[in-house]
Design a protein around this motif. Sequence first.
Motif, PDB file in Angstrom:
ATOM      1  N   ALA A  27      45.231  56.592  44.258  1.00  0.00           N
ATOM      2  CA  ALA A  27      44.325  55.570  44.557  1.00  0.00           C
ATOM      3  C   ALA A  27      42.557  56.678  44.502  1.00  0.00           C
ATOM      4  N   SER A  28      42.472  56.943  44.597  1.00  0.00           N
ATOM      5  CA  SER A  28      40.822  57.565  43.973  1.00  0.00           C
ATOM      6  C   SER A  28      40.873  57.142  42.640  1.00  0.00           C
ATOM      7  N   LEU A  29      40.907  58.113  42.201  1.00  0.00           N
ATOM      8  CA  LEU A  29      40.754  59.007  40.313  1.00  0.00           C
ATOM      9  C   LEU A  29      41.160  57.715  39.089  1.00  0.00           C
ATOM     10  N   ILE A  30      42.836  57.086  39.696  1.00  0.00           N
ATOM     11  CA  ILE A  30      43.054  56.000  39.006  1.00  0.00           C
ATOM     12  C   ILE A  30      42.924  54.658  39.156  1.00  0.00           C
ATOM     13  N   GLY A  31      42.830  54.534  40.400  1.00  0.00           N
ATOM     14  CA  GLY A  31      43.233  53.073  41.342  1.00  0.00           C
ATOM     15  C   GLY A  31      41.880  52.637  41.169  1.00  0.00           C
ATOM     16  N   PRO A  32      40.212  53.333  40.807  1.00  0.00           N
ATOM     17  CA  PRO A  32      39.055  52.264  40.367  1.00  0.00           C
ATOM     18  C   PRO A  32      39.696  51.690  38.909  1.00  0.00           C
ATOM     19  N   PHE A  33      40.531  52.295  37.949  1.00  0.00           N
ATOM     20  CA  PHE A  33      40.205  51.874  36.477  1.00  0.00           C
ATOM     21  C   PHE A  33      41.127  49.727  37.105  1.00  0.00           C
ATOM     22  N   GLY A  34      41.745  49.678  37.457  1.00  0.00           N
ATOM     23  CA  GLY A  34      41.842  48.546  38.309  1.00  0.00           C
ATOM     24  C   GLY A  34      40.940  47.748  38.213  1.00  0.00           C
ATOM     25  N   GLY A  35      39.867  47.910  38.856  1.00  0.00           N
ATOM     26  CA  GLY A  35      38.672  46.938  39.382  1.00  0.00           C
ATOM     27  C   GLY A  35      38.148  47.409  37.881  1.00  0.00           C
ATOM     28  N   PHE A  36      37.786  48.311  37.344  1.00  0.00           N
ATOM     29  CA  PHE A  36      37.236  48.574  35.994  1.00  0.00           C
ATOM     30  C   PHE A  36      37.868  47.405  35.065  1.00  0.00           C
ATOM     31  N   PHE A  37      39.400  47.461  34.905  1.00  0.00           N
ATOM     32  CA  PHE A  37      39.938  46.707  33.918  1.00  0.00           C
ATOM     33  C   PHE A  37      39.287  44.905  34.800  1.00  0.00           C
ATOM     34  N   ALA A  38      39.582  44.658  36.004  1.00  0.00           N
ATOM     35  CA  ALA A  38      38.953  43.277  36.356  1.00  0.00           C
ATOM     36  C   ALA A  38      37.737  42.919  36.112  1.00  0.00           C
ATOM     37  N   SER A  39      36.820  43.861  35.863  1.00  0.00           N
ATOM     38  CA  SER A  39      34.888  43.793  35.931  1.00  0.00           C
ATOM     39  C   SER A  39      35.483  43.351  34.076  1.00  0.00           C
ATOM     40  N   GLY A  40      35.593  43.777  33.419  1.00  0.00           N
ATOM     41  CA  GLY A  40      35.682  43.388  31.827  1.00  0.00           C
ATOM     42  C   GLY A  40      36.425  42.332  32.016  1.00  0.00           C
ATOM     43  N   PHE A  41      37.578  41.802  32.590  1.00  0.00           N
ATOM     44  CA  PHE A  41      37.687  40.290  32.357  1.00  0.00           C
ATOM     45  C   PHE A  41      37.360  39.299  32.657  1.00  0.00           C
ATOM     46  N   LYS A  42      36.411  39.283  33.301  1.00  0.00           N
ATOM     47  CA  LYS A  42      34.887  38.926  34.192  1.00  0.00           C
ATOM     48  C   LYS A  42      34.037  38.884  33.814  1.00  0.00           C
ATOM     49  N   ARG A  43      33.462  40.048  33.131  1.00  0.00           N
ATOM     50  CA  ARG A  43      32.593  39.970  32.274  1.00  0.00           C
ATOM     51  C   ARG A  43      33.164  38.850  30.717  1.00  0.00           C
ATOM     52  N   ALA A  44      34.289  39.274  30.460  1.00  0.00           N
ATOM     53  CA  ALA A  44      34.775  38.465  28.756  1.00  0.00           C
ATOM     54  C   ALA A  44      34.346  36.977  29.164  1.00  0.00           C
ATOM     55  N   PHE A  45      35.030  36.645  30.307  1.00  0.00           N
ATOM     56  CA  PHE A  45      34.963  34.578  30.792  1.00  0.00           C
ATOM     57  C   PHE A  45      33.332  34.339  31.374  1.00  0.00           C
ATOM     58  N   LYS A  46      32.169  35.817  31.681  1.00  0.00           N
ATOM     59  CA  LYS A  46      30.766  35.396  32.258  1.00  0.00           C
ATOM     60  C   LYS A  46      31.146  34.431  33.582  1.00  0.00           C
ATOM     61  N   ILE A  47      31.912  35.308  34.268  1.00  0.00           N
ATOM     62  CA  ILE A  47      31.895  34.827  35.821  1.00  0.00           C
ATOM     63  C   ILE A  47      31.557  35.975  36.575  1.00  0.00           C
ATOM     64  N   LYS A  48      31.489  35.894  37.980  1.00  0.00           N
ATOM     65  CA  LYS A  48      31.064  36.643  38.675  1.00  0.00           C
ATOM     66  C   LYS A  48      32.197  37.765  39.051  1.00  0.00           C
ATOM     67  N   ASP A  49      32.435  36.688  40.124  1.00  0.00           N
ATOM     68  CA  ASP A  49      33.651  37.161  41.040  1.00  0.00           C
ATOM     69  C   ASP A  49      34.770  36.167  40.755  1.00  0.00           C
ATOM     70  N   PHE A  50      36.455  35.743  41.180  1.00  0.00           N
ATOM     71  CA  PHE A  50      37.304  35.302  40.621  1.00  0.00           C
ATOM     72  C   PHE A  50      37.219  34.562  40.917  1.00  0.00           C
TER      73      PHE A  50
END
Length: 448
Positions: free
Chosen positions: A350-373
């Motif tokens: 949860a603390s070492l690998i789980g945050p990469f789910g958040g990083f993946f979501a951040s990359g997705f949002k940056r690709a479409f230039k949105i702050k939040d879903f």
Amino acid sequence: MSELRQRLGRELDGAQEPEEKESESENKLDGETASDSESKSEFGGAPPARTSDDTPEVLNRALSNLSSRWKNWWVRGILTLAMIAFFFIIIYLGPMVLMMIVMCVQIKCFQEIITIGYNVYRSYELPWFRTLSWYFLLCVNYFFYGETVTDYFFTLVQREEPLRILSKYHRFISFALYLTGFCMFVLSLVKKHYRLQFYMFGWTHVTLLIVVTQSHLIIHNLFDGMIWFIVPISCVICNDIMAYMFGFFFGRTPLIKLSPKKTWEGFIGGFFATVLFGLLLSYLMSGYRCFTCPVEFNNDSNSFTVDCEPSELFQLQEYNIPLVIQSVIRWKTVRMYPFQIHSIALSTFASLIGPFGGFFASGFKRAFKIKDFANTIPGHGGIMDRFDCQYLMATFVNVYIASFIRGPNPSKLIQQLLALRPDQQVHIFNTLKAHLVDKGMLASSEDA
């Protein structure tokens, strides 16, 4: 005359040059390339960033004297406490309510992701995209949860004739439903926009893979015992909170470019806090049958039950402490639940690998230039912004249980045997009896 034309041409070129440079600089924002610009022109442009302040007016007035940094801290803190309180309430209401909440979260997450795609897609007013997206959501849910109903409510399904037919031909019905949607998509194809439509077809299926599959795994984990649902989710929540706290007060070193606000200090502090939290929460919950027993359906009362004899995972045992640690804490042994050892693996993921789910979501949002879903939760964004790490965690927990915890389920085997023909049941009985005789567990008929 020719000189005048050349002079006017140079002046016009000079006037246009700054605009061209400005356009180029905008296109290169966030590492965007020429191919990104071409994609934009085809797909209608990325959805605009959400910049409106969705903070409740009461909090805005109460925190008006604070700086934006501390105002955001208080807004996030208050809403986090409210969500934690809501989490405790739904746990108290039992497994059925938890399943309904998971289904609602799944639908909301699907809606948030598919809306982003629709903002790109709708400029051409092509038919059926949103209708097909929700239709495929229905088909995939029918496929996954239909088999779950058959597994966990076997007696109920066999008791009702319509349910028995649906169970017997479940996969064929699921395939027929999907095939209908597939044909509808082919019929909806519009000339000159084929690539765009196939792009959105893939968008829908990837969304289904991310959202529906993971939520189905969450419910599967829940049936193995509420502790397998509560502890992983709580560890992700704890890591998110503690990483934010350590980063807010001590953060200096950037962790990853996708999330500029994430720091190494927050990442490391969140790890140690989450492991400690997982050990304590596991110790508290392992002593209660309502958390440790598998969730089963009682056919007599037509309700869920969580009563059983605790397995070895949830019985206190004594462990020897390594000599190196003994010299520090002066203890030779420690009594703990075996599940606490498993909780270390869960909290570490949860603390070492789980945050990469958040990083993946951040990359997705940056690709479409949105702050939040979305702006469902003030200070936190949409539901998907809160569950991006939870879905990755659900997959790990399901794989972990299947690999290290779960064995053959006798009740399910009996259910399957009872569904066989009498001659097949007799054959299995004779085979099992011969096997037990060879093992010495039963006396042979000759000895008798």
